[in-house]
Write an enzyme that holds these catalytic residues in place. Structure first.
Site, PDB file in Angstrom:
ATOM      1  N   THR A 163       0.824  -1.219   0.000  1.00 32.44           N
ATOM      2  CA  THR A 163       0.000   0.000   0.000  1.00 32.44           C
ATOM      3  C   THR A 163       0.857   1.269   0.000  1.00 32.44           C
ATOM      4  O   THR A 163       0.622   2.189  -0.787  1.00 32.44           O
ATOM      5  CB  THR A 163      -0.877   0.016   1.277  1.00 32.44           C
ATOM      6  N   THR A 164       1.835   1.312   0.898  1.00 31.43           N
ATOM      7  CA  THR A 164       2.651   2.522   1.078  1.00 31.43           C
ATOM      8  C   THR A 164       3.395   2.843  -0.225  1.00 31.43           C
ATOM      9  O   THR A 164       3.458   3.991  -0.663  1.00 31.43           O
ATOM     10  CB  THR A 164       3.674   2.292   2.207  1.00 31.43           C
ATOM     11  N   HIS A 211      -8.588  -0.371   2.105  1.00 33.91           N
ATOM     12  CA  HIS A 211      -8.441  -1.832   2.152  1.00 33.91           C
ATOM     13  C   HIS A 211      -9.829  -2.492   2.030  1.00 33.91           C
ATOM     14  O   HIS A 211      -9.956  -3.702   2.192  1.00 33.91           O
ATOM     15  CB  HIS A 211      -7.844  -2.273   3.492  1.00 33.91           C
ATOM     16  N   TYR A 218       2.604  -7.055  -6.251  1.00 31.47           N
ATOM     17  CA  TYR A 218       3.752  -6.440  -5.585  1.00 31.47           C
ATOM     18  C   TYR A 218       5.062  -7.021  -6.121  1.00 31.47           C
ATOM     19  O   TYR A 218       6.006  -6.295  -6.432  1.00 31.47           O
ATOM     20  CB  TYR A 218       3.622  -6.704  -4.078  1.00 31.47           C
ATOM     21  N   ARG A 266      10.106  -2.199   6.021  1.00 32.89           N
ATOM     22  CA  ARG A 266      10.903  -3.269   6.639  1.00 32.89           C
ATOM     23  C   ARG A 266      11.843  -3.798   5.574  1.00 32.89           C
ATOM     24  O   ARG A 266      12.739  -3.100   5.147  1.00 32.89           O
ATOM     25  CB  ARG A 266       9.957  -4.335   7.213  1.00 32.89           C
ATOM     26  N   LYS A 267      11.607  -5.016   5.075  1.00 35.02           N
ATOM     27  CA  LYS A 267      12.566  -5.580   4.118  1.00 35.02           C
ATOM     28  C   LYS A 267      12.071  -5.547   2.668  1.00 35.02           C
ATOM     29  O   LYS A 267      12.858  -5.479   1.741  1.00 35.02           O
ATOM     30  CB  LYS A 267      12.855  -7.032   4.491  1.00 35.02           C
TER      31      LYS A 267
END
Ligand code: A3P
Length: 324
Positions: free
Chosen positions: A79-80, A134, A222, A288-289
């Site tokens: 999303t980000t 969402h 993604y 994060r990763k």
């Protein structure tokens, strides 16, 4: 526990709900949860009370315009990143040169593209307006379906999405997470009882809609965006009616957007390392990763198999496949 973490827990715990929401909740199936005390099942999907209230409010009050852009995803599915990319590509003529004053350098993408179920949809004054949500397809506010606004859906493979949710919830240190095991959470996820779950039904509904109505819904993975960001950003731009010109591509506009919105770049900005959203969430929790297949660091083979089996059952006969 830091101050910001207690703030979010406090906000969730002290939230007051409308009479309509309270009455509805008393009639809905509920299940124990690791996000709030209970999740409630509304129109086939599960929500904590504060989000359910937002869904009801947006169903009643959100009025989409034909020019609006709606970014949709399941939580922790990119999303980000999608918000940053779409904001940057839509506003590329205003903000890319000089790059030093680009809003994404001082604002977290969630502050620039509001969630419609977050009660913030009256605040944007740019055009076209970009919103995110969402909310599952079947529960979207009617005006999104009835207008000509465009929907971009970002999907991620369920094991990586689950692991991302797990680390995200742990980083929030919610009281409901205390003592919760990953086995319990995988079990809830596979039962469908996760925030905006069932995860698979969410993706499947949007995927089917994208097949039947490709001018309305663009379905993006993604993992494919990670592997081929140039191709996908160009496709998104084309879908939104603002294709890149050859000159823009030659001048590096596309590459600048991809670099600006990269995990490496965004995660190092002060606003994303030290900032907080209006709800008290620390912005660093969103970065994060970003790995493909990173789930193998966190899930045992048995837990991975449990998710795989659910995926197999849920997708059987649909023709849809996750990336991995
Ligand atoms: P991981 O937890 O696997 O690292 P969401 O934005 O839907 O909350 O999803 C968060 C996931 O997207 C996290 O995945 C996060 O690291 C990753 N992410 C955040 N910003 C990204 C970006 N700019 N590019 C790629 N991935 C990003």
């Amino acid at each position: 526990m830091t101050k910001s973490k207690t703030t979010l827990s406090k906000l969730l715990a002290e939230a007051k709900f409308s009479q309509e929401c309270e009455e509805l909740m008393s009639s809905l199936p509920k299940d124990r949860s690791f996000f709030a005390e209970y999740l409630y099942q509304y129109q086939g999907f599960w929500y904590p009370p504060n989000i359910l209230e937002g869904v009801l409010y947006s169903q009643k009050h959100f009025q989409a315009k034909d020019s609006d852009i709606i970014l949709v995803s399941s939580p922790k599915s990119g999303t980000t990143w999608l918000k940053a990319l779409v904001f940057a590509l839509i506003h590329r003529h205003e903000f890319l040169t000089p790059l030093e004053s680009h809003p994404l350098l001082d604002n977290n993408p969630h502050s620039l593209v509001p969630f419609i179920e977050g009660f913030q949809f009256h605040t944007q004054d740019t055009s076209p307006k970009i919103f995110s949500t969402h909310i599952p397809l079947r529960s979207l506010p009617a005006s999104i379906k009835d207008s000509s606004c465009k929907v971009v859906y970002c999907c991620r493979n369920p094991k990586d999405a689950f692991v991302s949710i797990w680390h995200f919830l742990k980083s929030l240190m919610l009281k409901e997470m205390v003592g919760c095991t990953i086995e319990e959470m995988v079990s809830g996820f596979c039962r469908g009882s996760s925030v905006y779950g069932p995860f698979w039904d969410h993706a499947l509904e949007y995927w089917k809609e994208s097949q039947e109505n490709p001018d309305k819904v663009l379905f993006v993975m993604y993992e494919e965006m990670r592997e081929q960001p140039r191709d996908w950003v160009m496709r998104i731009a084309e879908f939104l009616g603002c294709s890149f010109t050859e000159e823009e591509i030659e001048n590096g506009v596309l590459d600048s957007i991809i670099k600006l919105c990269s995990l490496e770049n965004l995660s190092k900005l002060e606003v994303n390392e030290k900032g907080k959203l209006v709800n008290g969430m620390e912005t660093k929790a969103f970065f994060r990763k970003g790995e493909i297949g990173g789930w193998s660091d966190t899930l045992t083979p048995l837990l991975a198999e449990e998710i795989d089996k659910t995926t197999e059952q849920k997708l059987f006969g649909s023709g849809f496949r996750f990336f991995c």
